[in-house]
Design an enzyme around this catalytic site. Sequence first.
Site, mmCIF file in Angstrom:
data_model
loop_
_atom_site.group_PDB
_atom_site.id
_atom_site.type_symbol
_atom_site.label_atom_id
_atom_site.label_comp_id
_atom_site.label_asym_id
_atom_site.label_seq_id
_atom_site.Cartn_x
_atom_site.Cartn_y
_atom_site.Cartn_z
ATOM 1 N N TYR A 85 42.821 -10.908 22.363
ATOM 2 C CA TYR A 85 43.664 -9.741 22.111
ATOM 3 C C TYR A 85 45.133 -10.105 22.009
ATOM 4 O O TYR A 85 45.523 -11.229 22.315
ATOM 5 C CB TYR A 85 43.463 -8.689 23.206
ATOM 6 C CG TYR A 85 44.142 -8.996 24.533
ATOM 7 C CD1 TYR A 85 43.696 -10.014 25.367
ATOM 8 C CD2 TYR A 85 45.243 -8.262 24.947
ATOM 9 C CE1 TYR A 85 44.313 -10.277 26.573
ATOM 10 C CE2 TYR A 85 45.873 -8.520 26.168
ATOM 11 C CZ TYR A 85 45.402 -9.528 26.968
ATOM 12 O OH TYR A 85 46.015 -9.792 28.157
ATOM 13 N N LEU A 113 49.854 -18.798 29.492
ATOM 14 C CA LEU A 113 49.947 -18.234 28.156
ATOM 15 C C LEU A 113 51.329 -18.582 27.593
ATOM 16 O O LEU A 113 52.331 -18.459 28.300
ATOM 17 C CB LEU A 113 49.778 -16.712 28.215
ATOM 18 C CG LEU A 113 49.759 -16.066 26.827
ATOM 19 C CD1 LEU A 113 48.430 -16.313 26.129
ATOM 20 C CD2 LEU A 113 50.027 -14.572 26.911
HETATM 21 N N1 PDD Z 1 50.459 -9.887 28.628
HETATM 22 N N2 PDD Z 1 51.156 -14.432 30.707
HETATM 23 C C1 PDD Z 1 50.078 -13.644 30.681
HETATM 24 C C2 PDD Z 1 48.878 -14.029 31.481
HETATM 25 C C3 PDD Z 1 50.094 -12.462 29.909
HETATM 26 O O1 PDD Z 1 48.990 -11.665 29.864
HETATM 27 C C4 PDD Z 1 51.267 -12.113 29.173
HETATM 28 C C5 PDD Z 1 51.345 -10.891 28.321
HETATM 29 C C6 PDD Z 1 52.377 -12.974 29.255
HETATM 30 C C7 PDD Z 1 53.644 -12.699 28.504
HETATM 31 O O2 PDD Z 1 53.472 -12.918 27.132
HETATM 32 P P1 PDD Z 1 54.357 -12.164 26.044
HETATM 33 O O3 PDD Z 1 55.783 -12.470 26.348
HETATM 34 O O4 PDD Z 1 53.897 -12.749 24.790
HETATM 35 O O5 PDD Z 1 54.081 -10.673 26.164
HETATM 36 C C8 PDD Z 1 52.279 -14.130 30.017
HETATM 37 C C9 PDD Z 1 50.381 -8.672 27.863
HETATM 38 C C10 PDD Z 1 51.683 -7.933 27.744
HETATM 39 C C11 PDD Z 1 49.243 -7.836 28.429
HETATM 40 O O6 PDD Z 1 48.251 -8.435 28.803
HETATM 41 O O7 PDD Z 1 49.340 -6.606 28.462
#
Ligand code: PDD
Length: 284
Positions: free
Chosen positions: A32, A202
Amino acid sequence: MDIVYLDGHYIPAGEARISPFDRGFLFGDSVYEVIPYFRGTGFRLREHIARLEHSLRAVRIRSGRDWYAILDRLVELNGGGNLSVYLQVTRGDSGSRSHAYDASLEPTVFACCAPVRDFASVAAKDVKGLAAIVTADLRWHRCDIKSTCLLPNILVLQQARDHQADEALLLRDGLVTEGTSCNIFLVRQGVVYTPKRSSEILGGITRELVLELADENGIQYQEADIDYDALMAGDEVWITSSTRGVLPVTRIDGQPVGDGEKGPLWARMFELLTRYQRRLMTGE
Ligand code: PDD
Protein backbone atom coordinates in the site's frame (compact mmCIF):
# COMPACT_ATOMS: atom_id res chain seq x y z
CA MET A 1 -14.72 11.17 0.81
CA ASP A 2 -17.49 8.91 -0.38
CA ILE A 3 -16.20 7.73 -3.71
CA VAL A 4 -13.66 4.91 -3.75
CA TYR A 5 -11.79 3.21 -6.57
CA LEU A 6 -12.05 -0.56 -6.90
CA ASP A 7 -10.73 -2.49 -9.89
CA GLY A 8 -11.44 0.10 -12.56
CA HIS A 9 -14.63 1.53 -11.06
CA TYR A 10 -15.32 4.70 -9.11
CA ILE A 11 -18.18 3.83 -6.77
CA PRO A 12 -19.73 4.96 -3.46
CA ALA A 13 -17.76 3.50 -0.53
CA GLY A 14 -20.83 1.59 0.71
CA GLU A 15 -21.05 -0.35 -2.55
CA ALA A 16 -17.44 -1.59 -2.58
CA ARG A 17 -17.12 -5.36 -2.14
CA ILE A 18 -14.16 -7.71 -2.31
CA SER A 19 -14.07 -11.48 -2.20
CA PRO A 20 -13.16 -13.23 1.08
CA PHE A 21 -10.75 -15.25 -1.09
CA ASP A 22 -8.82 -12.16 -1.97
CA ARG A 23 -5.23 -12.86 -0.88
CA GLY A 24 -5.00 -9.39 0.66
CA PHE A 25 -7.77 -10.42 3.06
CA LEU A 26 -6.60 -14.00 3.69
CA PHE A 27 -2.84 -13.48 3.94
CA GLY A 28 -2.12 -9.75 4.01
CA ASP A 29 -0.65 -10.54 0.57
CA SER A 30 -0.64 -6.90 -0.50
CA VAL A 31 1.17 -3.57 -0.43
CA TYR A 32 0.00 0.00 0.00
CA GLU A 33 0.76 3.70 -0.09
CA VAL A 34 -0.62 6.70 1.79
CA ILE A 35 -0.30 9.90 -0.23
CA PRO A 36 -1.50 13.27 1.01
CA TYR A 37 -2.89 15.71 -1.51
CA PHE A 38 -2.79 19.38 -0.58
CA ARG A 39 -5.16 21.61 -2.53
CA GLY A 40 -5.50 18.77 -4.99
CA THR A 41 -1.74 18.31 -5.54
CA GLY A 42 -0.05 15.07 -4.52
CA PHE A 43 2.75 15.47 -1.96
CA ARG A 44 5.85 14.03 -3.63
CA LEU A 45 3.56 11.91 -5.78
CA ARG A 46 6.33 10.67 -8.07
CA GLU A 47 8.33 9.41 -5.07
CA HIS A 48 5.28 7.67 -3.60
CA ILE A 49 4.55 5.93 -6.90
CA ALA A 50 8.20 4.90 -7.23
CA ARG A 51 8.02 3.35 -3.75
CA LEU A 52 4.79 1.56 -4.67
CA GLU A 53 6.54 0.11 -7.72
CA HIS A 54 9.44 -0.97 -5.48
CA SER A 55 7.03 -2.74 -3.10
CA LEU A 56 5.17 -4.43 -5.98
CA ARG A 57 8.40 -5.62 -7.58
CA ALA A 58 9.75 -6.88 -4.26
CA VAL A 59 6.70 -9.09 -3.64
CA ARG A 60 6.18 -9.93 -7.32
CA ILE A 61 2.69 -8.48 -7.68
CA ARG A 62 2.01 -7.29 -11.20
CA SER A 63 1.81 -3.53 -11.76
CA GLY A 64 1.17 -1.91 -15.14
CA ARG A 65 -1.57 0.53 -14.09
CA ASP A 66 -1.63 4.24 -14.67
CA TRP A 67 -1.47 5.11 -10.97
CA TYR A 68 -1.36 8.84 -11.67
CA ALA A 69 -4.59 8.76 -13.68
CA ILE A 70 -6.37 6.54 -11.11
CA LEU A 71 -5.46 8.77 -8.19
CA ASP A 72 -6.01 12.11 -9.91
CA ARG A 73 -9.53 11.08 -10.91
CA LEU A 74 -10.30 9.78 -7.41
CA VAL A 75 -9.13 13.03 -5.82
CA GLU A 76 -11.18 15.03 -8.29
CA LEU A 77 -14.32 12.95 -7.61
CA ASN A 78 -13.85 13.54 -3.89
CA GLY A 79 -13.72 17.29 -4.32
CA GLY A 80 -9.94 17.86 -4.42
CA GLY A 81 -8.56 20.01 -1.62
CA ASN A 82 -6.68 18.40 1.28
CA LEU A 83 -7.05 14.64 1.25
CA SER A 84 -5.05 11.64 2.21
CA VAL A 85 -5.25 8.93 -0.43
CA TYR A 86 -4.88 5.30 0.57
CA LEU A 87 -3.94 2.94 -2.26
CA GLN A 88 -3.75 -0.82 -1.78
CA VAL A 89 -2.80 -3.48 -4.30
CA THR A 90 -3.36 -7.12 -3.39
CA ARG A 91 -2.16 -10.16 -5.30
CA GLY A 92 -5.79 -10.81 -6.21
CA ASP A 93 -8.69 -13.17 -5.65
CA SER A 94 -7.52 -16.78 -5.90
CA GLY A 95 -11.01 -18.30 -5.40
CA SER A 96 -9.76 -20.61 -2.64
CA ARG A 97 -7.23 -20.54 0.18
CA SER A 98 -3.77 -21.74 -0.71
CA HIS A 99 -0.39 -20.33 0.31
CA ALA A 100 0.92 -20.93 -3.19
CA TYR A 101 -0.20 -18.39 -5.74
CA ASP A 102 -0.88 -18.36 -9.44
CA ALA A 103 1.33 -15.72 -11.04
CA SER A 104 -1.36 -14.88 -13.57
CA LEU A 105 -3.81 -13.59 -10.91
CA GLU A 106 -5.28 -10.18 -11.60
CA PRO A 107 -4.28 -7.85 -8.73
CA THR A 108 -7.06 -6.14 -6.77
CA VAL A 109 -6.64 -2.38 -6.66
CA PHE A 110 -8.46 -0.34 -4.05
CA ALA A 111 -8.12 3.37 -3.25
CA CYS A 112 -10.02 5.69 -0.95
CA CYS A 113 -9.66 9.16 0.55
CA ALA A 114 -9.66 10.46 4.11
CA PRO A 115 -9.45 14.00 5.47
CA VAL A 116 -5.97 15.31 6.20
CA ARG A 117 -4.90 18.54 7.87
CA ASP A 118 -2.20 20.36 5.97
CA PHE A 119 0.73 20.98 8.29
CA ALA A 120 1.14 24.53 6.92
CA SER A 121 -2.14 25.50 8.60
CA VAL A 122 -0.77 24.91 12.11
CA ALA A 123 1.60 27.34 13.83
CA ALA A 124 4.73 25.82 15.41
CA LYS A 125 3.63 27.11 18.82
CA ASP A 126 0.41 25.10 18.55
CA VAL A 127 2.13 21.79 17.77
CA LYS A 128 1.98 19.48 20.74
CA GLY A 129 5.09 17.59 21.85
CA LEU A 130 4.48 13.84 21.68
CA ALA A 131 5.12 11.15 24.26
CA ALA A 132 6.67 7.88 23.09
CA ILE A 133 7.64 4.54 24.52
CA VAL A 134 10.49 2.37 23.27
CA THR A 135 9.72 -1.26 22.62
CA ALA A 136 10.98 -4.27 20.65
CA ASP A 137 10.67 -4.19 16.87
CA LEU A 138 8.75 -7.40 16.20
CA ARG A 139 8.48 -6.96 12.43
CA TRP A 140 10.03 -8.99 9.62
CA HIS A 141 13.29 -7.99 7.92
CA ARG A 142 11.79 -6.40 4.80
CA CYS A 143 10.40 -3.23 6.30
CA ASP A 144 11.45 -1.39 3.10
CA ILE A 145 8.38 -3.02 1.53
CA LYS A 146 5.20 -1.13 2.42
CA SER A 147 3.24 -4.25 3.17
CA THR A 148 -0.23 -4.31 4.74
CA CYS A 149 0.93 -6.94 7.26
CA LEU A 150 0.80 -4.40 10.07
CA LEU A 151 -0.05 -6.54 13.09
CA PRO A 152 3.24 -5.78 14.94
CA ASN A 153 2.79 -2.05 14.26
CA ILE A 154 -0.79 -2.14 15.51
CA LEU A 155 0.06 -4.05 18.68
CA VAL A 156 2.94 -1.82 19.72
CA LEU A 157 0.98 1.35 18.97
CA GLN A 158 -1.71 0.03 21.30
CA GLN A 159 0.99 -0.71 23.87
CA ALA A 160 1.99 2.99 23.60
CA ARG A 161 -1.64 4.03 24.03
CA ASP A 162 -1.91 1.80 27.12
CA HIS A 163 0.95 3.90 28.56
CA GLN A 164 -0.78 7.19 27.61
CA ALA A 165 1.86 7.69 24.89
CA ASP A 166 1.31 8.75 21.29
CA GLU A 167 3.91 6.63 19.50
CA ALA A 168 6.10 3.57 19.94
CA LEU A 169 9.74 3.78 18.85
CA LEU A 170 11.15 0.43 17.81
CA LEU A 171 14.39 -1.18 18.88
CA ARG A 172 16.04 -4.03 16.98
CA ASP A 173 19.39 -5.54 17.97
CA GLY A 174 19.95 -2.60 20.29
CA LEU A 175 19.34 0.01 17.57
CA VAL A 176 16.39 2.31 16.98
CA THR A 177 14.73 1.61 13.65
CA GLU A 178 11.65 3.82 13.33
CA GLY A 179 8.14 4.38 14.76
CA THR A 180 4.99 2.37 14.06
CA SER A 181 4.17 4.53 11.01
CA CYS A 182 6.93 7.13 10.95
CA ASN A 183 10.68 7.60 10.67
CA ILE A 184 12.81 8.93 13.50
CA PHE A 185 15.35 11.73 13.87
CA LEU A 186 17.57 12.65 16.78
CA VAL A 187 19.37 15.96 17.42
CA ARG A 188 22.55 16.04 19.45
CA GLN A 189 24.74 19.13 19.77
CA GLY A 190 23.30 20.75 16.67
CA VAL A 191 23.64 17.69 14.42
CA VAL A 192 20.62 15.77 13.11
CA TYR A 193 20.91 11.97 13.07
CA THR A 194 18.63 9.38 11.49
CA PRO A 195 19.07 5.64 10.96
CA LYS A 196 20.54 4.65 7.60
CA ARG A 197 18.18 3.35 4.93
CA SER A 198 18.08 -0.41 5.02
CA SER A 199 15.59 -3.26 4.81
CA GLU A 200 14.91 -2.68 8.54
CA ILE A 201 13.09 0.61 7.91
CA LEU A 202 10.69 2.12 5.42
CA GLY A 203 12.37 4.62 3.10
CA GLY A 204 10.09 7.45 4.18
CA ILE A 205 9.25 10.11 1.60
CA THR A 206 9.25 12.77 4.34
CA ARG A 207 12.51 11.39 5.77
CA GLU A 208 14.12 11.96 2.36
CA LEU A 209 12.66 15.47 2.10
CA VAL A 210 13.85 16.41 5.60
CA LEU A 211 17.40 15.33 4.66
CA GLU A 212 17.12 17.31 1.42
CA LEU A 213 15.95 20.42 3.29
CA ALA A 214 18.73 19.98 5.86
CA ASP A 215 21.24 19.78 3.01
CA GLU A 216 19.92 22.87 1.23
CA ASN A 217 19.81 24.92 4.41
CA GLY A 218 23.18 24.12 5.95
CA ILE A 219 21.81 21.94 8.75
CA GLN A 220 24.37 19.28 9.60
CA TYR A 221 23.08 15.73 9.44
CA GLN A 222 24.34 12.19 9.48
CA GLU A 223 22.72 8.84 8.70
CA ALA A 224 23.95 6.74 11.58
CA ASP A 225 23.10 4.03 14.10
CA ILE A 226 21.16 5.25 17.14
CA ASP A 227 21.08 3.05 20.22
CA TYR A 228 18.81 3.40 23.26
CA ASP A 229 21.33 5.42 25.28
CA ALA A 230 21.93 7.83 22.40
CA LEU A 231 18.18 8.22 21.96
CA MET A 232 17.69 9.01 25.64
CA ALA A 233 20.63 11.46 25.61
CA GLY A 234 19.28 13.39 22.58
CA ASP A 235 18.59 17.12 22.79
CA GLU A 236 15.63 16.65 20.45
CA VAL A 237 13.77 13.74 18.87
CA TRP A 238 11.44 14.10 15.88
CA ILE A 239 9.23 11.75 13.92
CA THR A 240 8.24 12.20 10.27
CA SER A 241 5.57 10.93 7.92
CA SER A 242 3.73 12.23 4.88
CA THR A 243 0.49 12.78 6.78
CA ARG A 244 2.04 14.14 9.99
CA GLY A 245 4.99 16.14 8.61
CA VAL A 246 7.69 16.55 11.26
CA LEU A 247 6.60 16.34 14.89
CA PRO A 248 8.60 16.76 18.11
CA VAL A 249 8.80 13.95 20.67
CA THR A 250 9.28 15.56 24.08
CA ARG A 251 8.96 12.54 26.39
CA ILE A 252 10.33 9.03 25.96
CA ASP A 253 9.67 6.23 28.43
CA GLY A 254 8.43 8.85 30.90
CA GLN A 255 11.66 10.91 30.70
CA PRO A 256 11.89 14.39 29.14
CA VAL A 257 13.79 14.60 25.85
CA GLY A 258 16.44 17.33 26.41
CA ASP A 259 14.68 20.00 28.46
CA GLY A 260 11.30 18.46 27.65
CA GLU A 261 10.33 21.30 25.30
CA LYS A 262 10.06 21.43 21.51
CA GLY A 263 13.57 22.11 20.25
CA PRO A 264 14.92 24.95 18.09
CA LEU A 265 16.08 22.67 15.27
CA TRP A 266 12.67 21.05 15.17
CA ALA A 267 11.11 24.54 14.86
CA ARG A 268 13.50 25.32 11.99
CA MET A 269 12.72 22.07 10.15
CA PHE A 270 9.00 22.53 10.76
CA GLU A 271 9.27 25.98 9.17
CA LEU A 272 11.23 24.63 6.16
CA LEU A 273 8.77 21.80 5.62
CA THR A 274 5.81 24.16 5.98
CA ARG A 275 7.34 26.54 3.45
CA TYR A 276 7.93 23.62 1.04
CA GLN A 277 4.33 22.55 1.43
CA ARG A 278 2.97 26.07 0.96
CA ARG A 279 4.92 26.36 -2.30
CA LEU A 280 3.45 23.05 -3.40
CA MET A 281 -0.06 24.23 -2.57
CA THR A 282 0.24 27.53 -4.40
CA GLY A 283 2.00 25.91 -7.35
CA GLU A 284 5.03 28.24 -7.16
N1 PDD B 1 3.14 5.33 7.09
N2 PDD B 1 7.82 4.15 8.58
C1 PDD B 1 6.70 3.42 8.56
C2 PDD B 1 6.71 2.06 9.17
C3 PDD B 1 5.53 3.94 7.96
O1 PDD B 1 4.40 3.19 7.91
C4 PDD B 1 5.55 5.26 7.40
C5 PDD B 1 4.36 5.87 6.74
C6 PDD B 1 6.75 5.99 7.48
C7 PDD B 1 6.87 7.37 6.91
O2 PDD B 1 6.88 7.33 5.51
P1 PDD B 1 6.39 8.57 4.63
O3 PDD B 1 7.20 9.75 5.04
O4 PDD B 1 6.65 8.12 3.27
O5 PDD B 1 4.91 8.80 4.93
C8 PDD B 1 7.87 5.40 8.06
C9 PDD B 1 1.91 5.78 6.50
C10 PDD B 1 1.67 7.26 6.62
C11 PDD B 1 0.79 4.92 7.06
O6 PDD B 1 1.03 3.74 7.24
O7 PDD B 1 -0.32 5.42 7.27
